[in-house]
Scaffold this motif. Structure first.
Motif, PDB file in Angstrom:
ATOM      1  N   LEU A   1       1.058  -1.269  -0.023  1.00  0.00           N
ATOM      2  CA  LEU A   1       0.034  -0.076  -0.002  1.00  0.00           C
ATOM      3  C   LEU A   1       0.776   1.303  -0.200  1.00  0.00           C
ATOM      4  N   THR A   2       2.017   1.124   0.694  1.00  0.00           N
ATOM      5  CA  THR A   2       2.810   2.364   0.630  1.00  0.00           C
ATOM      6  C   THR A   2       3.489   2.670  -0.511  1.00  0.00           C
ATOM      7  N   LEU A   3       3.659   1.477  -1.422  1.00  0.00           N
ATOM      8  CA  LEU A   3       4.365   1.832  -2.755  1.00  0.00           C
ATOM      9  C   LEU A   3       3.394   2.690  -3.728  1.00  0.00           C
ATOM     10  N   LYS A   4       1.957   2.456  -3.428  1.00  0.00           N
ATOM     11  CA  LYS A   4       1.137   3.103  -4.201  1.00  0.00           C
ATOM     12  C   LYS A   4       0.893   4.485  -3.582  1.00  0.00           C
ATOM     13  N   LEU A   5       0.936   4.821  -2.493  1.00  0.00           N
ATOM     14  CA  LEU A   5       1.145   6.205  -1.920  1.00  0.00           C
ATOM     15  C   LEU A   5       2.573   6.832  -2.262  1.00  0.00           C
TER      16      LEU A   5
ATOM     17  N   ILE B   1      15.413   6.079   3.326  1.00  0.00           N
ATOM     18  CA  ILE B   1      16.205   5.591   4.369  1.00  0.00           C
ATOM     19  C   ILE B   1      15.675   4.317   4.918  1.00  0.00           C
ATOM     20  N   GLU B   2      16.569   3.260   4.879  1.00  0.00           N
ATOM     21  CA  GLU B   2      15.983   2.104   5.459  1.00  0.00           C
ATOM     22  C   GLU B   2      17.017   1.443   6.613  1.00  0.00           C
ATOM     23  N   ALA B   3      16.482   0.570   7.616  1.00  0.00           N
ATOM     24  CA  ALA B   3      17.190   0.072   8.530  1.00  0.00           C
ATOM     25  C   ALA B   3      16.709  -1.390   8.890  1.00  0.00           C
ATOM     26  N   HIS B   4      17.354  -2.507   9.020  1.00  0.00           N
ATOM     27  CA  HIS B   4      17.505  -3.727   9.154  1.00  0.00           C
ATOM     28  C   HIS B   4      18.400  -4.283  10.333  1.00  0.00           C
TER      29      HIS B   4
ATOM     30  N   GLY C   1      12.479  -4.217  10.190  1.00  0.00           N
ATOM     31  CA  GLY C   1      12.463  -3.564   8.915  1.00  0.00           C
ATOM     32  C   GLY C   1      11.859  -2.056   9.045  1.00  0.00           C
ATOM     33  N   GLU C   2      12.465  -1.170   8.787  1.00  0.00           N
ATOM     34  CA  GLU C   2      11.980   0.319   8.536  1.00  0.00           C
ATOM     35  C   GLU C   2      12.289   1.095   7.495  1.00  0.00           C
ATOM     36  N   HIS C   3      11.311   1.447   6.608  1.00  0.00           N
ATOM     37  CA  HIS C   3      11.650   2.388   5.466  1.00  0.00           C
ATOM     38  C   HIS C   3      11.134   3.806   5.546  1.00  0.00           C
ATOM     39  N   THR C   4      11.747   4.637   4.946  1.00  0.00           N
ATOM     40  CA  THR C   4      11.108   6.062   4.999  1.00  0.00           C
ATOM     41  C   THR C   4      11.546   6.583   3.822  1.00  0.00           C
ATOM     42  N   VAL C   5      10.699   7.119   2.829  1.00  0.00           N
ATOM     43  CA  VAL C   5      10.890   8.238   1.667  1.00  0.00           C
ATOM     44  C   VAL C   5      10.625   9.363   2.014  1.00  0.00           C
TER      45      VAL C   5
ATOM     46  N   THR D   1      12.039  19.848   0.607  1.00  0.00           N
ATOM     47  CA  THR D   1      12.092  21.224  -0.279  1.00  0.00           C
ATOM     48  C   THR D   1      12.386  22.325   0.831  1.00  0.00           C
ATOM     49  N   GLU D   2      12.623  23.549   0.294  1.00  0.00           N
ATOM     50  CA  GLU D   2      12.651  24.674   1.292  1.00  0.00           C
ATOM     51  C   GLU D   2      11.193  24.814   2.052  1.00  0.00           C
ATOM     52  N   GLY D   3      11.414  24.884   3.367  1.00  0.00           N
ATOM     53  CA  GLY D   3      10.242  25.066   4.060  1.00  0.00           C
ATOM     54  C   GLY D   3       9.407  23.821   4.659  1.00  0.00           C
ATOM     55  N   GLU D   4       9.574  22.696   4.041  1.00  0.00           N
ATOM     56  CA  GLU D   4       8.735  21.580   4.433  1.00  0.00           C
ATOM     57  C   GLU D   4       9.468  20.349   4.014  1.00  0.00           C
ATOM     58  N   ARG D   5       8.904  19.257   4.698  1.00  0.00           N
ATOM     59  CA  ARG D   5       9.430  17.896   4.594  1.00  0.00           C
ATOM     60  C   ARG D   5       8.098  16.850   4.706  1.00  0.00           C
ATOM     61  N   ILE D   6       8.168  16.238   3.643  1.00  0.00           N
ATOM     62  CA  ILE D   6       7.061  15.010   3.686  1.00  0.00           C
ATOM     63  C   ILE D   6       7.678  13.706   3.885  1.00  0.00           C
ATOM     64  N   GLU D   7       7.271  13.005   4.851  1.00  0.00           N
ATOM     65  CA  GLU D   7       7.990  11.740   4.986  1.00  0.00           C
ATOM     66  C   GLU D   7       6.806  10.643   4.881  1.00  0.00           C
ATOM     67  N   ILE D   8       7.134   9.701   3.969  1.00  0.00           N
ATOM     68  CA  ILE D   8       6.306   8.235   4.019  1.00  0.00           C
ATOM     69  C   ILE D   8       6.715   7.091   4.727  1.00  0.00           C
TER      70      ILE D   8
END
Length: 267
Positions: A131-135, A153-156, A215-219, A223-230
């Motif tokens: 589902l995350t891939l679709k997002l 960024i990934e962690a295992h 397993g942890e994954h963040t994309v 940009t200037e002024g904001e950051r979106i993390e999924i």
């Protein structure tokens, strides 16, 4: 009932898969394979997995159970997986593959079987990850070419042998394809020393290996002024195992072809 056999049944993922099959009303455990010559051959698979005796013993070759299973689940290594894929094609079986770390040549070899048997191949069997891939596809199309820098960024756990993870690469591929890019041209997998500022179109990767992180994954889109993390975080291997069993039931009556979890989930 889909009759399922598990490769590497004595390993961490193998034991979790035994539990997942036992919890699934539409599947039955038909066999489990350990390494050739292993002293665990002949042991009860349920006892290996800590769920009590199941009356199914571990064997050290697929030939020993060739008539007993419909679908093989394989979370092992590239060479072992390709050998098992050839066996399944020869004997009219289906296979679900969660193995990661395949080279381009090994991926091409896997893909060559698409017309010989039904197979599901996915770097991550988790429903949540898919589902995350679709997002990510939606986010990349909305943000990626509007001045947003993209980092994965990934962690295992400390025992994982491939880097970046197959899931991280898949996330990067989804983002890249949504933006008309490729990871071969725009993926950046290491930064050290005076490497200079990032370019506008690069997709960066960072890897952590520590402790018992499942397993942890963040994309990150920044940009200037904001950051979106999924972000997706797995706290148990059971989420991957349940997805693999679901895929095994799904592929049991499919025609020849190469499928992924997006197909299994109807996404």
């Amino acid at each position: 009932m889909t009759r399922i056999a598990i490769v590497g049944v004595a390993g961490r993922m193998g034991r979790t898969l035994v539990n997942a099959v036992q919890q699934d009303a539409g599947a039955t455990l038909a066999g489990g394979i350990v390494e050739p010559g292993s002293s665990l051959a002949g042991a009860d698979i349920g006892e290996l997995a800590g769920v009590g005796r199941l009356g199914v013993t571990a064997v050290d070759s697929l030939e020993a159970i060739v008539d007993d299973f419909d679908v093989l689940i394989d979370f092992t290594s590239p060479q072992v997986t390709l050998a098992n894929l050839a066996f399944c094609a020869k004997h009219g079986k289906r296979i679900v593959i969660g193995t990661t770390g395949l080279s381009d040549e090994e991926l091409a070899a896997l893909d060559a079987y698409r017309d010989r048997l039904p197979l599901v191949f996915a770097p991550n069997m988790s429903v949540g990850v898919n589902l995350t891939l679709k997002l990510l596809e939606t986010a990349a199309r909305a943000l990626g070419d509007e001045g947003y820098d993209i980092e994965v960024i990934e962690a295992h756990h400390r025992h994982k042998v491939d880097s970046p993870s197959g899931t991280a690469l898949k996330m990067g591929e989804v983002v890249a394809e949504s933006l008309g890019r490729t990871l071969k041209e725009h993926g950046v997998f290491a930064r050290e020393g005076q490497c200079g500022p990032r370019t506008d179109k690069e997709i960066g990767f960072a890897t952590v290996r520590a402790g018992d992180i499942v397993g942890e994954h963040t994309v990150m889109f920044a940009t200037e002024g904001e950051r979106i993390e999924i972000t997706h975080k797995a706290s148990s291997r059971m989420t991957f195992a349940k997805g693999a069993v679901r895929a095994a039931r799904w592929v049991a009556d499919r025609p020849n072809g190469r499928y992924d979890m997006q197909d299994v989930l109807g996404l």
